[in-house]
Each structure stands twice: as structure tokens, then as C-alpha cells.
Design a protein around this motif. Sequence first.
Motif: not given
Length: 286
Positions: A32-47, A62-69
Motif C-alpha cells: 500500500q505504501a511502497g515499502i521495500c516493494v513497488k507501490k501496488d494498491e491493487e495487491r495491497a487490497s487483495s491481501i 482497513e478495507c472499509h477505510l479505503y473501500g477495498y473489495g
Amino acid sequence: MGECKLHDLKSVQDRYEKGDRVAGFTLGTYYQAGICVKKDEERASSIYVDLAEKGHWGAKGECHLYGYGPHLKSEEKAVECFRKGVEEEDEVSQVSLGGCYLQGTGVDKDEVKGLTLISQAADKGFALAICALGDCYKDGRGVDKDEVKAVALLSQAADKGFAPAILLLAWCYLEGTGVDKDEVRAVALLSQAADKGYALAIFAIGYCYKVGTSVEEDEVKAIEYFKKAADMGVECAISMLKDMGIAHTPCPAKQEQQLQQEEEEVRVRLGGKEEKEKRKESQYAG
């Protein structure tokens, strides 16, 4: 502090593979924040969605905070989830709800209450919380400013391999915040965070080589680091290269591609367990 669990990328991935939900949330935060990996909000969302479906209140919040899934974006629902997680003494929910109180997200702003919750999570050895607590002491949020204690806390989180804490600690040594100014130590810490793949640290090392901070000026090395940071999505690295007249088209790093493959393999292996959890927690989803 609680049990010492390393928070470097490999350790977090390994624990997530074994079903550690806190490690899974940490991995989601990295993407989500691009820490030690390339930032990828889609992958963060899936996790996060995966963890929410398995009954983790912190991830569901966290899902409700950002509207994930399938989760409705709602600060109020996020806070409700975090509160339920706090009742179960979940450290993720403690630090997340603490953050809500610090920022006034979905609740009336209350820095003291926020700090108390973050302290509870830090006491469990959660590196993200220890780092956040150190940052609070450094800036005097919810507590009297204490730069020496801030450095002690950031050092604890850094010892667990948490790259953002290593970076913050480097700034402390660079600026003489809570410690004697020591540029050599600062650059060593930046290198440590950069070696973990933290893009901001990679950019910072490049800048050190550009201006000669505790290292000999070396434009070739600076450009090398800037390109690597740019490939991981650091906008200031892209701007720096442009200002230097260097043409560079950012592309995914090989390491990142390998990590994507590894995580996909983990998801495949956990697939059977996931379906069982979905049926078991069917009343929880939504």
C-alpha cells in the motif's frame, strides 16, 4: 516489549504463508505504501480483503477505510471494526484505531487516547506500532516531546528490520535529533534500509552520492540509485533524473517481479484453506 518478530520483507512473507494475519497485514501495508516493494494498491487490497474474509478485524477495518473489495468505504465502519479488534487485543486494530484518534478519522481527535492504543500495540512487539510511537515522541503528539526516547523506540523497530524505522533513525542521526549528529552512522542506516529494497532510502543514498554526504561525490552512483528508486515509483527520483538531464523510463524491478510470482504461489497453496474460512466466516463478510 513483546516477542521479537522480524519485519523485513522475507520474514513477513514467510509468516504470512504460514497463516500469520499480523504479518499479512504488514505485507499489505508494504504494498500500500511502497515499502521495500513497488507501490501496488491493487495487491495491497487483495491481501487486506483476503485477511478480512478470514476474520481479521484490523484488515476488515482497513478495507472499509479505503473501500477495498466488496467493503463499503466508511470511516465509521472502519472504526467499528477496529474497536472489535481492540476488544480481542489485536495489535493491528490497536495501532489502526490509535491512528484514527491521532488524525480524527471517524472519531473525535484525541491524541492521548491514540497514543495509549499505539503503546498497547507496541508492547506486543509490533514494529509498525513501535515506529509510530517513536514518531509521536519525536514530534510530541499525544505526549511530551522526548527525542531521546524517540530514538530508543525507533532503534527497537529498526532492530526488527522495519525499514521505515531505519530511515527515520537515519534522519535523527543526520539532523542530530535525540542523538549526537553523525552523518557516517546516518548513511550506514540509509544503506541498511536501501539494502532491504526501501525505495525512499535508495533515493536518499543516491542523493548522498550526489552531494557528497559522508561519501565521496559520485554522479554515476547517484544516477544508478536514482534510476532504481524511480523504477520503484519514487516521484522525486524521476524528477531528479530529469533535472540532471537523464532520460529514464521507469520499469518494474526484477526483484519485484519475482516477489509477485512468489506471493501468487503462496495464494495458490492457501487456496483450499481460504475456501474453508469463507464458509466458516460467511456471517462475517460484508
